[in-house]
Design a protein around this motif. Sequence first.
Motif, PDB file in Angstrom:
ATOM      1  N   UNK A 152       0.836  -1.195   0.000  1.00 47.05           N
ATOM      2  CA  UNK A 152       0.000   0.000   0.000  1.00 47.05           C
ATOM      3  C   UNK A 152       0.875   1.251   0.000  1.00 47.05           C
ATOM      4  N   UNK A 153       0.377   2.351  -0.592  1.00 46.91           N
ATOM      5  CA  UNK A 153       1.122   3.607  -0.489  1.00 46.91           C
ATOM      6  C   UNK A 153       1.266   4.014   0.977  1.00 46.91           C
ATOM      7  N   UNK A 154       2.404   4.600   1.321  1.00 48.35           N
ATOM      8  CA  UNK A 154       2.636   5.066   2.679  1.00 48.35           C
ATOM      9  C   UNK A 154       2.989   6.543   2.631  1.00 48.35           C
ATOM     10  N   UNK A 155       2.418   7.326   3.545  1.00 50.79           N
ATOM     11  CA  UNK A 155       2.632   8.768   3.550  1.00 50.79           C
ATOM     12  C   UNK A 155       3.069   9.204   4.940  1.00 50.79           C
ATOM     13  N   UNK A 156       4.078  10.074   4.994  1.00 47.53           N
ATOM     14  CA  UNK A 156       4.446  10.709   6.251  1.00 47.53           C
ATOM     15  C   UNK A 156       4.420  12.221   6.054  1.00 47.53           C
ATOM     16  N   UNK A 157       4.139  12.936   7.129  1.00 46.53           N
ATOM     17  CA  UNK A 157       4.228  14.396   7.148  1.00 46.53           C
ATOM     18  C   UNK A 157       5.196  14.768   8.258  1.00 46.53           C
ATOM     19  N   UNK A 158       6.275  15.424   7.884  1.00 49.86           N
ATOM     20  CA  UNK A 158       7.330  15.765   8.851  1.00 49.86           C
ATOM     21  C   UNK A 158       7.801  14.520   9.598  1.00 49.86           C
ATOM     22  N   UNK A 159       7.839  13.391   8.893  1.00 53.63           N
ATOM     23  CA  UNK A 159       8.337  12.158   9.483  1.00 53.63           C
ATOM     24  C   UNK A 159       7.310  11.320  10.202  1.00 53.63           C
ATOM     25  N   UNK A 160       6.104  11.833  10.400  1.00 51.74           N
ATOM     26  CA  UNK A 160       5.066  11.100  11.124  1.00 51.74           C
ATOM     27  C   UNK A 160       4.110  10.423  10.146  1.00 51.74           C
ATOM     28  N   UNK A 161       3.906   9.096  10.261  1.00 50.57           N
ATOM     29  CA  UNK A 161       2.955   8.413   9.382  1.00 50.57           C
ATOM     30  C   UNK A 161       1.561   9.010   9.519  1.00 50.57           C
ATOM     31  N   UNK A 162       0.877   9.155   8.400  1.00 47.38           N
ATOM     32  CA  UNK A 162      -0.448   9.762   8.441  1.00 47.38           C
ATOM     33  C   UNK A 162      -1.288   9.266   7.276  1.00 47.38           C
ATOM     34  N   UNK A 163      -2.600   9.336   7.431  1.00 47.21           N
ATOM     35  CA  UNK A 163      -3.502   9.073   6.311  1.00 47.21           C
ATOM     36  C   UNK A 163      -3.643  10.367   5.522  1.00 47.21           C
ATOM     37  N   UNK A 164      -3.312  10.331   4.263  1.00 48.33           N
ATOM     38  CA  UNK A 164      -3.374  11.528   3.419  1.00 48.33           C
ATOM     39  C   UNK A 164      -4.042  11.091   2.119  1.00 48.33           C
ATOM     40  N   UNK A 165      -5.379  11.068   2.134  1.00 48.38           N
ATOM     41  CA  UNK A 165      -6.143  10.398   1.082  1.00 48.38           C
ATOM     42  C   UNK A 165      -5.807  10.856  -0.329  1.00 48.38           C
ATOM     43  N   UNK A 166      -5.767  12.177  -0.644  1.00 47.55           N
ATOM     44  CA  UNK A 166      -5.498  12.537  -2.043  1.00 47.55           C
ATOM     45  C   UNK A 166      -4.124  12.076  -2.532  1.00 47.55           C
ATOM     46  N   UNK A 167      -3.114  12.091  -1.664  1.00 49.08           N
ATOM     47  CA  UNK A 167      -1.792  11.611  -2.050  1.00 49.08           C
ATOM     48  C   UNK A 167      -1.834  10.111  -2.320  1.00 49.08           C
ATOM     49  N   UNK A 168      -2.496   9.371  -1.440  1.00 49.81           N
ATOM     50  CA  UNK A 168      -2.608   7.928  -1.627  1.00 49.81           C
ATOM     51  C   UNK A 168      -3.383   7.602  -2.906  1.00 49.81           C
ATOM     52  N   UNK A 169      -4.452   8.353  -3.167  1.00 48.56           N
ATOM     53  CA  UNK A 169      -5.227   8.131  -4.396  1.00 48.56           C
ATOM     54  C   UNK A 169      -4.389   8.400  -5.638  1.00 48.56           C
ATOM     55  N   UNK A 170      -3.587   9.454  -5.614  1.00 51.22           N
ATOM     56  CA  UNK A 170      -2.750   9.783  -6.770  1.00 51.22           C
ATOM     57  C   UNK A 170      -1.753   8.665  -7.049  1.00 51.22           C
ATOM     58  N   UNK A 171      -1.147   8.137  -6.009  1.00 47.35           N
ATOM     59  CA  UNK A 171      -0.182   7.043  -6.205  1.00 47.35           C
ATOM     60  C   UNK A 171      -0.871   5.808  -6.784  1.00 47.35           C
ATOM     61  N   UNK A 172      -2.085   5.541  -6.304  1.00 50.06           N
ATOM     62  CA  UNK A 172      -2.816   4.395  -6.855  1.00 50.06           C
ATOM     63  C   UNK A 172      -3.188   4.634  -8.314  1.00 50.06           C
ATOM     64  N   UNK A 173      -3.596   5.856  -8.644  1.00 52.44           N
ATOM     65  CA  UNK A 173      -3.944   6.170 -10.031  1.00 52.44           C
ATOM     66  C   UNK A 173      -2.729   6.022 -10.950  1.00 52.44           C
ATOM     67  N   UNK A 174      -1.557   6.303 -10.410  1.00 53.13           N
ATOM     68  CA  UNK A 174      -0.323   6.143 -11.191  1.00 53.13           C
ATOM     69  C   UNK A 174       0.155   4.691 -11.199  1.00 53.13           C
ATOM     70  N   UNK A 175      -0.525   3.837 -10.425  1.00 49.71           N
ATOM     71  CA  UNK A 175      -0.231   2.400 -10.363  1.00 49.71           C
ATOM     72  C   UNK A 175       1.182   2.131  -9.855  1.00 49.71           C
ATOM     73  N   UNK A 176       1.553   2.850  -8.812  1.00 48.31           N
ATOM     74  CA  UNK A 176       2.838   2.594  -8.166  1.00 48.31           C
ATOM     75  C   UNK A 176       2.596   2.416  -6.671  1.00 48.31           C
ATOM     76  N   UNK A 177       3.408   1.586  -6.064  1.00 48.96           N
ATOM     77  CA  UNK A 177       3.367   1.439  -4.613  1.00 48.96           C
ATOM     78  C   UNK A 177       4.598   2.142  -4.076  1.00 48.96           C
ATOM     79  N   UNK A 178       4.373   3.251  -3.428  1.00 55.66           N
ATOM     80  CA  UNK A 178       5.479   4.131  -3.071  1.00 55.66           C
ATOM     81  C   UNK A 178       5.309   4.693  -1.679  1.00 55.66           C
ATOM     82  N   UNK A 179       6.398   5.241  -1.190  1.00 55.36           N
ATOM     83  CA  UNK A 179       6.387   5.995   0.053  1.00 55.36           C
ATOM     84  C   UNK A 179       6.552   7.463  -0.304  1.00 55.36           C
ATOM     85  N   UNK A 180       5.696   8.317   0.239  1.00 56.85           N
ATOM     86  CA  UNK A 180       5.782   9.753   0.006  1.00 56.85           C
ATOM     87  C   UNK A 180       6.024  10.443   1.343  1.00 56.85           C
ATOM     88  N   UNK A 181       7.207  11.018   1.493  1.00 54.30           N
ATOM     89  CA  UNK A 181       7.541  11.767   2.705  1.00 54.30           C
ATOM     90  C   UNK A 181       7.344  13.248   2.405  1.00 54.30           C
TER      91      UNK A 181
END
Length: 264
Positions: free
Chosen positions: A47-76
């Motif tokens: 699953x896509x993983x997102x952190x804000x200032x190093x803290x894991x968080x749910x960030x729906x639009x970022x996660x949706x964009x990664x899924x639309x691009x069909x990549x499983x990535x970490x976005x810091x």
Amino acid sequence: MRAFAPGSVTAVFAPGETSDQSKGASVAIADGVIADVTPADGRDADEPAVTVEGDPTDFEPVELALRKLDVTARADLTAEVPIGRGFGASGAATLATAIAANAEFGLGHSREELVAVAHRAEVEAGTGLGDVFVQNRGGLVVGDGGEPRSFERDAPIEYVSFGPIATEEALADDDLMATIAREGTAALDALPDDPSLADLTGEAWAFAEAIDLPTDEVREAVEAVESAGGTASMAMVGETVFAVGVEGVLPNRTEVCPDGAELR
């Protein structure tokens, strides 16, 4: 791979029947969001993983964009503006993530395609209607996602933020959105063909008052700016005041970002 997208202050907006028909007037600012995108591994591999200032968080639009691009990535994400307070932080984060992911994974998408991915993710998440179009271009942008007008502006902008207003709740309030559509269209129609930031800010305050969003703290900050000879209004949508034509009245100072999002 790292990418930056400027924040944006939406002064006036008017929703359309579809998200692509929504229109507004916004300014890209030099303070924004940096996204550092890398391939996911370990626990993040599925699953896509997102952190804000190093803290894991749910960030729906970022996660949706990664899924639309069909990549499983970490976005810091590193945010230079407050999140959820009318600075377009979710749009900036989503657009920067899409641009960084495209480069990191060699996807080969055009800039137009990446903007469309970020825009659709924002709309589906309910966090914005058109911020990414401004953040893609930079400057002062007036119009809709189809053929907006862009203007170079260099006036400093001061701001203060008192707290968030839930964009999702505002966009889901049918009565409020009907009022915004009517008053926003009138404010946009009243802008001159070549608007200054002061022109925009003045119309924006009339719009904010017409839709009855300003809080007491917002009104007090606007009055302080006006007493100092400047012009101020409320960012859409947040309990945030932005101002032009003053120096040292509000605690934060930035400038118009003339360019759009870019790799860093």
